[in-house]
Design an enzyme around this catalytic site. Structure first.
Site, mmCIF file in Angstrom:
data_model
loop_
_atom_site.group_PDB
_atom_site.id
_atom_site.type_symbol
_atom_site.label_atom_id
_atom_site.label_comp_id
_atom_site.label_asym_id
_atom_site.label_seq_id
_atom_site.Cartn_x
_atom_site.Cartn_y
_atom_site.Cartn_z
ATOM 1 N N GLU A 86 0.807 -1.221 0.000
ATOM 2 C CA GLU A 86 0.000 0.000 0.000
ATOM 3 C C GLU A 86 0.836 1.265 0.000
ATOM 4 O O GLU A 86 0.504 2.255 -0.655
ATOM 5 C CB GLU A 86 -0.937 -0.007 1.219
ATOM 6 N N PHE A 111 -5.937 0.132 5.471
ATOM 7 C CA PHE A 111 -4.612 0.060 4.859
ATOM 8 C C PHE A 111 -4.295 1.305 4.014
ATOM 9 O O PHE A 111 -3.139 1.680 3.909
ATOM 10 C CB PHE A 111 -4.491 -1.213 4.019
ATOM 11 N N HIS A 137 -14.637 -0.041 2.907
ATOM 12 C CA HIS A 137 -14.874 -0.871 4.092
ATOM 13 C C HIS A 137 -14.388 -0.142 5.350
ATOM 14 O O HIS A 137 -13.726 -0.720 6.200
ATOM 15 C CB HIS A 137 -14.187 -2.231 3.958
ATOM 16 N N ARG A 195 -18.861 -0.217 2.721
ATOM 17 C CA ARG A 195 -18.464 -1.528 2.218
ATOM 18 C C ARG A 195 -19.161 -1.905 0.920
ATOM 19 O O ARG A 195 -19.163 -3.060 0.510
ATOM 20 C CB ARG A 195 -18.684 -2.595 3.269
#
Ligand code: TPP
Ligand code: MG
Lengths: 343, 290
Positions: A86, A111, A137, A195
């Protein structure tokens, strides 16, 4: 049990199409290929890219979970899968932006925002790169995946970064609006997403500006200022309160940074009580941003509602929302508690 | 330095425990309504060999300072580790029936504050080897001779922090650090070699100053030999066992399929898969590995 199980299997909603090896309709396999109608991220970006050659997209081994694979399928040469890396992805996006591209890089908010925070600050915001970091999410919507996969601190962490626009997408139509408006935004952005099967708030794509909150419901007795998943909960709570003759204004404060101070001021002046609701740690997020505005105003009853400053329990998303009172019933209850102080 | 390690357990027992790991994964996934079947199946033999045969542990004393440590860096395979810890006596197996339900001690990723026998929490990929480096450094500073084992995924090797840890372990000559890489060939979005190549993996580790072994990660005899060779090597270097495995191994429909990173089997599908696992590992269908 069954509803909970259905809820869970949809964390990565599988597809039943072509699943000839499966005999029970309720069985699911795999990461989503289709059937996540609310998750329009890849599709909308692919549409925008048709007319804007600057738009490119990256992800970190989650192309199926966040549906950026819809973009990949239509613009394969403008898509990069960085694998599970990432920080590399975010800084590489900054490098691409320095060459005139507008990269949208997406992974779970845990992340992109939290793991990538320094890269966002130093490589995207500070040099004013046109990078859009997307965190899907977010909050605790990954349920029993646990705290490593939750992002309940992202707004607090990123809100204080200079030259970074921080925006929450409320539902599918709102996400489309945010993405469209983001193309011409000068400088770096963090866009927080749910999400992908977020309850509907907007029936059509709303007209938005990143400086203006959206007033969704009028009311005189209190204002519920919410963002993300909690906008729907706030609207439902307002309808519930209406039955008892309580009239609640509901504001979608999707623009976390810069917060719409005028809207906060009118809420205080017109309704005399403010409840903030967010799927985020109670420290540092939407509630804190609103409180910072309120400090300069005459005092009104005010309550910040969110996730307490503790790592959350294990549990399926719906169970967690109920447990932490971040659903219709919970928000209604908290609103009543606040109104009791107003009297 | 000599060390006493675990069991000297028979091949049959290990085979049976690997089957147990797979079946428990299927059972617990159904409780959750979603589970990481294939990531756990690929490391079932490695996990069974580690815990039942290799590691120096004392389940009645989970805090024993001299115990070997294990870090499940690919934390989404915790669903296969919890049943092993229960089976070894760290906690009552019935506790697992709460898996992922509200307030449970057992979530999709391990939380060391909640599950006895878990040496560290994980879930965000790429961190576990640095944890292992820290444990190995601590062991050295405290004059303990425990060994630290870290299980990594092949996709996980994309994380930059892994290579910071590989580099530092080589530099610090952490001879009690052992990495197992579960090279099951897939991450979520594709084949590891297509998404982000990791080969030649042995050469990469060797270049950082590690001792390297490469084995078939489903071959219990090969795993046992690799563990035995850790003792003999004693080169003063950290050691890696690169285990070539098959993602989803044990259930034909899952083997090397991208569709089963997460799934949920209920009804007849659940029964079918349990029956298939009961029958034991079959040779791999040739097309599955293509
Ligand atoms: C930092 C981070 N990024 C992304 C994820 C989401 N994720 C969970 S498992 C996985 C793929 C892992 O692939 P691999 O390491 O090969 O493990 P396998 O499941 O194949 O054993 C990803 C991307 C994560 N858990 N952590
Ligand atoms: Mg893998």
């Amino acid at each position: 049990m069954t509803t909970e199980m259905q809820d869970e299997s949809e964390i990565f909603r599988g597809t039943t199409t072509g699943a000839t090896q499966l005999r029970d309709k309720r069985s699911v396999r795999g990461t989503p290929k289709a059937g996540m109608p609310a998750f329009v991220l890849g599709e909308e970006l692919a549409d925008l890219a048709e007319t804007d050659p600057r738009i490119v997209v990256g992800t970190a081994d989650l192309a199926s979970a966040n549906r950026t694979n819809d973009f990949r399928d239509r613009h394969p040469h403008r898509f990069v899968n960085f694998s599970i890396a990432e920080k590399n992805m975010i800084t590489a996006a900054a490098g691409m932006a320095s060459c005139g591209l507008i990269p949208y890089v997406a992974t779970f908010a845990s992340f992109s925002a939290i793991l990538g925070a320094e890269q966002i600050r130093t490589d995207c915001a500070y040099p004013r790169m046109n990078v859009r970091v997307l965190g899907s999410h977010s909050g605790m919507s990954m349920g029993f995946y646990g705290s490593s996969h939750h992002a309940l601190e992202d707004l607090a962490m990123l809100r204080c970064i200079a030259d970074l626009k921080v925006v929450c997408a409320t539902d599918a139509n709102h996400l489309r609006a945010v993405l469209r408006a983001s193309v011409e935004h000068p400088g770096a952005m963090y866009i927080r997403l749910g999400r992908g099967r977020d309850p509907v708030v907007y029936d059509t794509v709303p007209d938005i500006s990143f400086d203006r909150a959206i007033r969704l419901r009028e009311g005189q007795d209190l204002t519920i200022i919410a963002c993300g998943s909690q906008v729907r909960a706030a609207l439902d709570a307002a309808n519930e309160l209406q039955q008892d003759g309580i009239s609640a204004r509901v504001v979608d404060m999707f623009t976390i940074d810069t917060i719409d101070a005028d809207e906060v001021r009118s809420a205080a002046e017109d309704t005399g009580a403010i409840l903030t609701v967010e799927e985020h740690n109670i420290t540092g997020g939407l509630g804190s941003a609103v409180a910072e505005v309120l400090l300069d105003l005459p005092r009104v009853p005010f309550r910040k509602h969110g996730v307490p400053d503790k790592f959350v329990e294990v549990g399926p998303p719906a169970a967690l929302y109920a447990h932490y009172r971040l659903d219709k019933a919970g928000v209604t209850e908290v609103a009543r508690e606040l109104l009791a102080r107003k009297a | 330095m000599t060390r006493t390690t675990g069991g000297n357990v028979s091949h049959e027992v290990l085979e049976d425990r690997a089957k147990f790991i797979r079946k428990e994964t299927v059972r617990l996934s159904r409780i959750a309504g979603a589970g990481h079947y294939s990531s756990t199946f690929s490391c079932a033999e490695l996990l069974a060999s580690l815990y039942y045969d290799q590691m120096r542990i004392e389940p009645t004393q989970p805090g024993w300072p001299e115990r070997d440590r294990f870090v499940m860096s690919k934390g989404h395979a915790a669903i296969g580790l919890y049943p092993v810890l229960a089976d070894l006596g760290y906690y009552d197996p019935s506790e697992l029936d709460t898996y992922t339900r509200l307030g449970s001690n057992f979530g999709d990723h391990p939380d060391m504050k909640k599950g006895r026998g878990l040496d560290f929490s994980s879930g965000s990929l790429g961190h576990g080897l640095s944890v292992g480096v820290g444990m190995a450094l601590a062991g050295r500073m405290q004059s303990h001779d425990f060994r630290t084992y870290v299980m990594l995924g092949d996709g996980e090797l994309s994380e930059g922090q892994i290579w910071e840890a590989v580099n530092s372990a080589g530099h610090f000559k952490l001879r009690n650090l052992v990495v197992l890489v579960d090279v099951n060939g897939l991450s979520i979005d594709g084949h590891t070699e297509d998404v982000m190549s990791i080969e030649p993996l042995g050469d990469r580790f060797a270049a950082f100053g590690w001792d390297v072994q490469r084995i078939d990660g489903h071959d219990l005899t090969a795993i046992r030999h690799a563990f035995a060779a850790l003792e003999r090597a004693d080169s003063g270097k950290p050691q890696v066992i690169i285990a070539d495995t098959v993602k989803g191994r044990g259930v034909a429909r899952m083997e090397m399929s991208l569709d089963w990173h997460v799934g949920n089997l209920v009804g007849e599908d659940y029964d079918d898969v349990m029956a298939e696992l009961d029958a034991g590992l079959k040779p791999i269908e040739p097309e599955a590995t293509q």
